[in-house]
Design a protein around this motif. Structure first.
Motif, PDB file in Angstrom:
ATOM      1  N   GLY A  32      -2.049  25.690  16.349  1.00 15.31           N
ATOM      2  CA  GLY A  32      -2.628  24.676  17.222  1.00 15.31           C
ATOM      3  C   GLY A  32      -2.683  23.350  16.487  1.00 15.31           C
ATOM      4  N   ASN A  33      -2.825  22.259  17.205  1.00 13.36           N
ATOM      5  CA  ASN A  33      -2.870  20.929  16.613  1.00 13.36           C
ATOM      6  C   ASN A  33      -4.233  20.275  16.799  1.00 13.36           C
ATOM      7  N   GLU A  34      -4.561  19.400  15.890  1.00 13.76           N
ATOM      8  CA  GLU A  34      -5.735  18.543  15.980  1.00 13.76           C
ATOM      9  C   GLU A  34      -7.001  19.320  16.332  1.00 13.76           C
ATOM     10  N   GLN A  35      -7.603  19.123  17.505  1.00 14.01           N
ATOM     11  CA  GLN A  35      -8.848  19.823  17.840  1.00 14.01           C
ATOM     12  C   GLN A  35      -8.623  21.257  18.338  1.00 14.01           C
ATOM     13  N   GLY A  36      -7.388  21.621  18.594  1.00 14.48           N
ATOM     14  CA  GLY A  36      -7.121  22.957  19.134  1.00 14.48           C
ATOM     15  C   GLY A  36      -7.494  23.087  20.594  1.00 14.48           C
ATOM     16  N   LEU A  37      -7.480  21.972  21.327  1.00 15.39           N
ATOM     17  CA  LEU A  37      -7.859  21.996  22.740  1.00 15.39           C
ATOM     18  C   LEU A  37      -6.857  22.785  23.582  1.00 15.39           C
ATOM     19  N   THR A  38      -5.579  22.626  23.274  1.00 17.81           N
ATOM     20  CA  THR A  38      -4.555  23.261  24.103  1.00 17.81           C
ATOM     21  C   THR A  38      -4.528  24.776  23.960  1.00 17.81           C
ATOM     22  N   THR A 163       3.393  17.663  14.867  1.00 10.48           N
ATOM     23  CA  THR A 163       2.021  17.181  14.696  1.00 10.48           C
ATOM     24  C   THR A 163       1.247  18.219  13.891  1.00 10.48           C
ATOM     25  N   PRO A 164       1.222  18.120  12.560  1.00  6.26           N
ATOM     26  CA  PRO A 164       0.619  19.168  11.740  1.00  6.26           C
ATOM     27  C   PRO A 164      -0.878  19.028  11.538  1.00  6.26           C
ATOM     28  N   ASP A 167      -8.034  19.851  12.733  1.00  4.77           N
ATOM     29  CA  ASP A 167      -9.390  19.509  12.327  1.00  4.77           C
ATOM     30  C   ASP A 167      -9.983  20.546  11.383  1.00  4.77           C
ATOM     31  N   TRP A 168      -9.469  21.773  11.425  1.00  5.39           N
ATOM     32  CA  TRP A 168     -10.006  22.836  10.578  1.00  5.39           C
ATOM     33  C   TRP A 168      -9.205  22.993   9.289  1.00  5.39           C
ATOM     34  N   GLY A 169      -8.342  22.022   8.990  1.00  2.00           N
ATOM     35  CA  GLY A 169      -7.537  22.099   7.782  1.00  2.00           C
ATOM     36  C   GLY A 169      -6.113  22.485   8.091  1.00  2.00           C
ATOM     37  N   VAL A 170      -5.203  22.055   7.250  1.00  4.48           N
ATOM     38  CA  VAL A 170      -3.785  22.323   7.461  1.00  4.48           C
ATOM     39  C   VAL A 170      -3.324  23.354   6.444  1.00  4.48           C
ATOM     40  N   PRO A 171      -2.951  24.543   6.876  1.00 10.87           N
ATOM     41  CA  PRO A 171      -2.411  25.504   5.910  1.00 10.87           C
ATOM     42  C   PRO A 171      -1.113  24.978   5.331  1.00 10.87           C
ATOM     43  N   PRO A 172      -0.885  25.186   4.041  1.00  4.14           N
ATOM     44  CA  PRO A 172       0.341  24.661   3.433  1.00  4.14           C
ATOM     45  C   PRO A 172       1.581  25.269   4.047  1.00  4.14           C
ATOM     46  N   ALA A 173       2.630  24.469   4.151  1.00  5.53           N
ATOM     47  CA  ALA A 173       3.897  24.960   4.702  1.00  5.53           C
ATOM     48  C   ALA A 173       4.489  25.986   3.753  1.00  5.53           C
ATOM     49  N   PRO A 174       5.278  26.925   4.254  1.00  6.48           N
ATOM     50  CA  PRO A 174       5.955  27.861   3.362  1.00  6.48           C
ATOM     51  C   PRO A 174       6.751  27.102   2.311  1.00  6.48           C
ATOM     52  N   PRO A 175       6.684  27.526   1.061  1.00  2.00           N
ATOM     53  CA  PRO A 175       7.296  26.764  -0.030  1.00  2.00           C
ATOM     54  C   PRO A 175       8.813  26.823  -0.011  1.00  2.00           C
ATOM     55  N   VAL A 278       8.147  27.751  30.953  1.00  2.00           N
ATOM     56  CA  VAL A 278       7.074  26.762  31.033  1.00  2.00           C
ATOM     57  C   VAL A 278       6.133  27.052  29.867  1.00  2.00           C
ATOM     58  N   SER A 279       6.011  26.105  28.948  1.00  2.00           N
ATOM     59  CA  SER A 279       5.334  26.403  27.687  1.00  2.00           C
ATOM     60  C   SER A 279       4.881  25.138  26.989  1.00  2.00           C
ATOM     61  N   ASN A 280       3.768  25.220  26.266  1.00  2.00           N
ATOM     62  CA  ASN A 280       3.344  24.135  25.377  1.00  2.00           C
ATOM     63  C   ASN A 280       3.393  24.596  23.923  1.00  2.00           C
ATOM     64  N   HIS A 281       4.249  25.540  23.642  1.00  4.68           N
ATOM     65  CA  HIS A 281       4.473  26.059  22.291  1.00  4.68           C
ATOM     66  C   HIS A 281       3.194  26.671  21.716  1.00  4.68           C
ATOM     67  N   GLY A 282       2.452  27.339  22.570  1.00  7.75           N
ATOM     68  CA  GLY A 282       1.234  27.992  22.113  1.00  7.75           C
ATOM     69  C   GLY A 282       0.178  27.033  21.624  1.00  7.75           C
ATOM     70  N   GLY A 283       0.238  25.782  22.071  1.00 12.81           N
ATOM     71  CA  GLY A 283      -0.726  24.777  21.624  1.00 12.81           C
ATOM     72  C   GLY A 283      -0.228  23.971  20.449  1.00 12.81           C
ATOM     73  N   ASN A 284       1.028  24.159  20.054  1.00 12.62           N
ATOM     74  CA  ASN A 284       1.600  23.416  18.939  1.00 12.62           C
ATOM     75  C   ASN A 284       2.418  22.220  19.398  1.00 12.62           C
ATOM     76  N   ASN A 285       2.202  21.797  20.637  1.00  7.81           N
ATOM     77  CA  ASN A 285       2.798  20.557  21.098  1.00  7.81           C
ATOM     78  C   ASN A 285       1.683  19.506  21.076  1.00  7.81           C
ATOM     79  N   ILE A 286       1.600  18.656  22.033  1.00  9.05           N
ATOM     80  CA  ILE A 286       0.577  17.616  22.043  1.00  9.05           C
ATOM     81  C   ILE A 286      -0.775  18.233  22.393  1.00  9.05           C
ATOM     82  N   ASP A 287      -1.764  18.085  21.515  1.00  6.42           N
ATOM     83  CA  ASP A 287      -3.075  18.659  21.784  1.00  6.42           C
ATOM     84  C   ASP A 287      -3.724  17.947  22.959  1.00  6.42           C
ATOM     85  N   GLY A 288      -4.280  18.730  23.865  1.00 10.41           N
ATOM     86  CA  GLY A 288      -4.875  18.187  25.082  1.00 10.41           C
ATOM     87  C   GLY A 288      -4.022  18.430  26.303  1.00 10.41           C
TER      88      GLY A 288
END
Length: 394
Positions: A32-38, A163-164, A167-175, A278-288
């Motif tokens: 999810g992105n930002e606030q995780g609203l989506t 949009t990485p 609000d709860w922190g960004v887990p590091p990308a796979p190395p 029809v999809s918002n990428h599980g909330g990983n597109n634009i939050d809201g």
């Protein structure tokens, strides 16, 4: 042999997965992105639709079969393409095998850690998912390779917003490599979940971050997730003409995933796509952005006579599947739902997730007096919130 840990529903599977996975891995799944609203609305939307149960003329048999892009499936639930399933050593191959046991198909992500060739050994109904990464020559090579190997269809995913922020922190990308520095960074998280890490050691492997389906110029030089991701972020987004070129290059069953507007749905139909999701990428597109469930019927109404419509986002119960079908979806994708099962018990966990959804579909059909998913319509639903439906951008 993976020890099977039973769970009665997807909420329980989620709790078990959270307890078993290292924190960075868990956060990457929840995403999810930002606030995780989506992602929150993806699940909440289902609670705003209900059914009107019947007590007479209950069905005694059920038809849950359908077809997607010419591929017949026994249940209207497709395992969604999800990248980097190194959350259990069974990986994508285990998920594909579980899907085959339920008579359904699987989408394989370009970012998967298991190659397409291995999945096709256990499940003949695999759709290959393509991202627009690298040069046009690289992309052409991937498309041709997937076709020659025998993928049943091509899914082009277009709805990642880069949009990485969370609000709860960004887990590091796979190395980009598994060197000493990387092991020192990730080691404490893995060691905090010794049972999780030991499953990989028993199989003689470590949680792999290589992506063999994005091999680019040379199969002998398979990139890591991090390296490929850097190239993805540097690659300009594709145009409509680019997607039309892929459609013509592929020449077979073709889906565009990530549709959120009537305009985009019509453009997908115009370029000759056989299906859209029809999809918002599980909330990983634009939050809201709202749940696809809220505007699914408008898109079906606009293009459903020209193209097959699928949907995804927040499916956790068989009744959720029925709600999407009643609003016009031909089938649904599940992502996080099966990842929870995979994290808990590998292939057996994915099988249990599909079993829970299949039984939930049948129980819901029984409750509303339908013997087939093909009898479902919007009339079978009760809107519990008068503002539920949201017309999408035209």
């Amino acid at each position: 042999m993976t020890t099977r840990v039973p769970f009665k529903n997807l909420a329980e599977a989620e709790r078990l997965a959270k307890r078993r996975l290292p924190k960075p891995v868990w956060l990457a799944i929840k995403a999810g992105n930002e606030q995780g609203l989506t992602p929150a609305d993806n699940e909440r939307a289902f609670t705003e639709l209900g059914f009107s149960p019947t007590v007479f003329e209950r069905p005694t048999s059920f038809d849950t079969s359908t077809s997607i892009m010419g591929t017949k499936v026994d249940i209207p639930v497709i395992v969604s393409p999800v990248g980097a399933q190194a959350i259990h050593p069974d990986g994508e191959v285990g998920a594909a095998r579980a899907a085959a046991r339920h008579g359904t198909a699987m989408g394989l992500s370009s970012w998967a850690t298991d190659p397409l060739s291995e999945l096709l050994k256990v499940n003949q109904d695999v759709f290959f998912q393509l991202y627009w990464v690298g040069s046009k020559a690289d992309i052409e090579k991937r498309v041709v390779d997937a076709k020659e190997q025998g993928a049943k269809g091509l899914i082009v995913t277009l709805d990642w917003s880069h949009t990485p922020r969370r609000d709860w922190g960004v887990p590091p990308a796979p190395p980009s490599n598994m060197g000493l520095k990387t092991m020192m960074t990730f080691g404490p998280s893995a060691l905090a979940r010794p049972r999780w890490f030991s499953k990989f050691l028993v199989r003689g492997r470590i949680p792999d971050v290589k992506v063999p389906n994005l091999w680019g110029r040379d199969k002998r030089d398979i990139p890591t997730f991090g390296t490929a991701w850097g190239e993805f972020e540097r690659t300009p987004a594709p145009t409509w003409d680019d997607i039309k070129w892929i459609r013509e290059l592929w020449g077979g069953p073709f889906m565009v995933k990530g549709i959120n507007t009537i305009r985009d749905a019509r453009l997908a139909a115009d370029l000759g796509a056989d299906a859209i999701s029809v999809s918002n990428h599980g909330g990983n597109n634009i939050d809201g952005s709202p749940s696809p469930l809220r505007y699914l019927p408008y898109i079906v109404e606009a293009v459903g006579d020209r193209i097959e419509v699928m949907a995804d986002g927040g499916v956790r119960r068989g009744s959720d599947v029925v709600k999407m079908l009643a609003l016009g979806a031909k089938a649904v994708f599940i992502g996080r739902a099966y990842l929870y099962g995979l994290a808990v018990s590998g292939e057996a966990g994915v099988h249990d997730v599909l079993d829970i959804l299949r039984n939930g579909i049948r129980e819901t059909l029984y409750g509303i007096g339908k013997s087939s998913i093909h009898e479902l319509s919007r009339d079978d639903l009760m809107v519990l919130n008068g503002d539920f439906f949201v017309p999408p951008t035209q």
